[in-house]
Design a protein around this motif. Structure first.
Motif, short mmCIF file in Angstrom:
data_model
loop_
_atom_site.label_atom_id
_atom_site.label_comp_id
_atom_site.label_asym_id
_atom_site.label_seq_id
_atom_site.Cartn_x
_atom_site.Cartn_y
_atom_site.Cartn_z
N ARG A 31 0.85 -1.07 0.14
CA ARG A 31 -0.55 0.01 0.17
C ARG A 31 0.71 1.75 -0.12
O ARG A 31 2.32 1.34 0.78
CB ARG A 31 -0.99 -0.58 1.59
N VAL A 32 0.24 2.09 -0.52
CA VAL A 32 1.46 3.27 -0.51
C VAL A 32 0.96 4.10 1.10
O VAL A 32 0.65 3.81 1.94
CB VAL A 32 0.26 4.63 -1.49
N GLY A 33 2.50 4.63 1.92
CA GLY A 33 2.22 5.42 2.48
C GLY A 33 1.70 6.94 2.16
O GLY A 33 1.11 7.05 1.77
N HIS A 34 2.23 7.49 3.51
CA HIS A 34 1.32 9.09 3.37
C HIS A 34 2.38 10.28 2.94
O HIS A 34 3.44 10.53 3.07
CB HIS A 34 0.62 9.18 4.34
N TRP A 35 1.65 10.81 1.03
CA TRP A 35 2.60 11.63 0.39
C TRP A 35 3.41 10.40 -0.28
O TRP A 35 4.31 10.96 -0.76
CB TRP A 35 2.58 12.59 0.57
#
Length: 512
Positions: A471-475
């Motif tokens: 999953r992507v991270g925060h920004w």
């Protein structure tokens, strides 16, 4: 004639800015909550890059960033060379705009100081103008300031210590048809014009705009100078205009690739008869192009690490400001991570996760993991970390050591995906983490040393669990990390935790 293919940096180097000084190019990127932060990359040809330093050992305020503050910290920075010094100006959207300097980009860098305090001030860039004055342009984060989609200029003293005049909005994106999320400005001068290169339209879907005016205060006219068009390069924007010693111009910018983060592309630049820049192939990103320096061989920063030098290489970063003792790297070929107490056992809460960016192409990460300590719940392994995470490694239970795969998120307990005893009561395994072109992760392991038996069968890899989607991270994109932790209150000795052998990384079939 040699060619390069985009992206030239196929990993998460968000919001790049760059300068040329002599024959050397220097590039920096956003680092958010990670420490050390503000990575510094070097190149002699714009297509082969080396990660040489990190300008920010810890993110200020130090106490605030003693815990992971995902999505906060160092947002889009700028890099300039003036009066014999390199200057980095970066925003922390919760605290203000900061400055640090160095005579050599490899360091040492000064302690950062606050130029403009306040919330929501983002994406700053200074200009020491031909009129002898200094100016700063910046954008706004609506999440903190309540406004966005506008660019502001303020006059500052040449030492970048304070504002010396009022701030003025010079471009209001709300007044431009179709513009939204105007941000990331870079301020330049050329041929009697003030130029602001700035993206708009959103990280994954936007475009690059050039604004120009005879006065730094405007009014500014504009043109869209780079957009996706019929190419596969979504959101091509925010970056740096640089020139070569022989007078050619280039533009470095990012493309958002989701779980792989914001990768960096290089576009040729020419100037039309009206003095406007034309980026890429008539405003569309090029996928391949002759190299700026004939004969240059494209290359990316090294990821593998044999831990043969004392200390941590610049490629590694933590999820929060580090504490002495989080890592023992004495140059003997291994890295020891003493187990850190963890109240919830959630890796998003743990600052002591030692990470690198996930490469933008299929990759495999292989390392030996050994676990010491008798306290149940002590664990060590390799994680792929984003807004959600999963990890594989060794876990001490009341009856022995087991290989386990678990996943977790921001809330709740971790879910067990797989768990089995290590054969023969061993306390170490060789662990392999494989990431495919879509970001699906598969962990496998084999005994260390291999169990007794015939050749290949004794060293056979065991797939630990079904593939898990990163999953992507925060920004940011996903990261690969090493960690060791134990339950809060566990009876730990100084040597308890994980020891990691050399980390070998292969990206798209090539040694990395």
């Amino acid at each position: 004639m040699t060619h390069y293919s985009n992206p030239v940096l196929d990993a998460d180097w968000p919001d790049p800015d760059a300068v040329r000084v002599g024959d050397d190019y220097w590039l920096i990127a956003s680092s958010f909550n990670r420490a050390p932060g503000l990575p510094v990359l070097h190149s002699r040809d714009l297509v082969s890059w080396e990660h040489v330093a990190n300008a920010l050992p810890a993110v200020p305020p130090a106490g605030h960033y003693a815990l992971p503050r995902h999505g906060s910290g160092v947002w889009a920075p700028s890099l300039r060379h003036h009066d014999g010094l390199f200057w980095i100006v970066y925003p922390d959207p919760d605290h203000g705009i900061f400055v640090l300097t160095a005579a050599d980009p490899r360091g040492p860098w000064s302690e950062p100081w606050c130029l403009l305090p306040g919330q929501g001030l983002i994406d700053p860039c200074p200009l020491w103008a031909d009129d002898g004055r200094a100016y700063l342009v910046h954008g706004w984060a609506k999440s903190r300031a309540g406004v966005k989609n506008r660019l502001t200029v303020v006059e500052v003293d040449p030492a970048l210590r304070r504002a010396v005049g009022p701030a003025r909005t010079v471009v209001d994106g709300d007044e431009l048809p179709g513009f939204r999320t105007l941000e990331g400005p870079k301020l330049y001068q050329r041929d009697g014009w003030y130029w602001i290169f700035a993206p708009a339209g959103g990280v994954a879907t936007g475009w690059q705009t050039a604004f120009r005016s005879r006065s730094v205060w405007g009014p500014y006219e504009h043109r869209v100078v780079l957009e996706q068009g019929d190419t596969p390069v979504n959101g091509p924007h925010q970056g740096a205009w640089v020139d070569t010693p022989d007078g050619h111009d280039w533009f470095l910018h990012f493309q958002d690739r989701g779980v792989f983060g914001r990768v960096v592309h290089l576009q040729p630049v020419r100037w039309d008869d009206d003095g406007w820049p034309v980026l890429g192939d008539e405003g569309r990103p090029v996928l391949a192009h002759p190299t700026p320096v004939p004969g240059a061989e494209p290359g990316e920063p090294v990821r593998s690490d044999d831990f043969s030098a004392p200390g941590l290489a610049p490629r590694w970063h933590w999820q929060a400001n580090p504490v002495d003792g989080w890592a023992v790297a004495d140059g003997a070929g291994t890295l020891r991570l003493p187990a850190q107490p963890s109240a919830r056992g959630n890796l998003r809460d743990q600052g002591a996760v030692l990470c690198q960016q996930l490469p933008g192409q299929p990759s495999t990460w292989e390392t030996r993991v050994a676990l010491s300590g008798d306290a149940p719940g002590t664990r060590a392994g390799v994680a792929v970390l984003g807004r959600e995470y999963a990890w594989a490694g060794l876990l001490r239970t009341p009856v022995g050591v087991e290989v386990t795969v678990r996943r977790g998120g921001t809330y709740g307990d971790e879910e067990i995906l797989a768990q089995e005893p290590v054969p023969g009561g061993a306390t170490s395994v060789v662990l392999r983490t494989a990431v495919d072109a879509e970001g699906a992760v598969t962990w496998s392991w084999r005994p260390d040393p291999p169990a007794e038996g015939d050749g290949a069968a004794a060293a056979e890899w065991h797939e630990a669990a079904a593939p898990w989607q990163a999953r992507v991270g925060h920004w940011i994109g996903a990261e690969v990390g090493l960690f060791s932790s134990a339950p809060l209150g566990a009876d730990l000795r100084p040597d308890d935790g994980g020891t990691f052998g050399p980390v070998r990384v292969a990206v798209a079939g090539k040694d990395a």
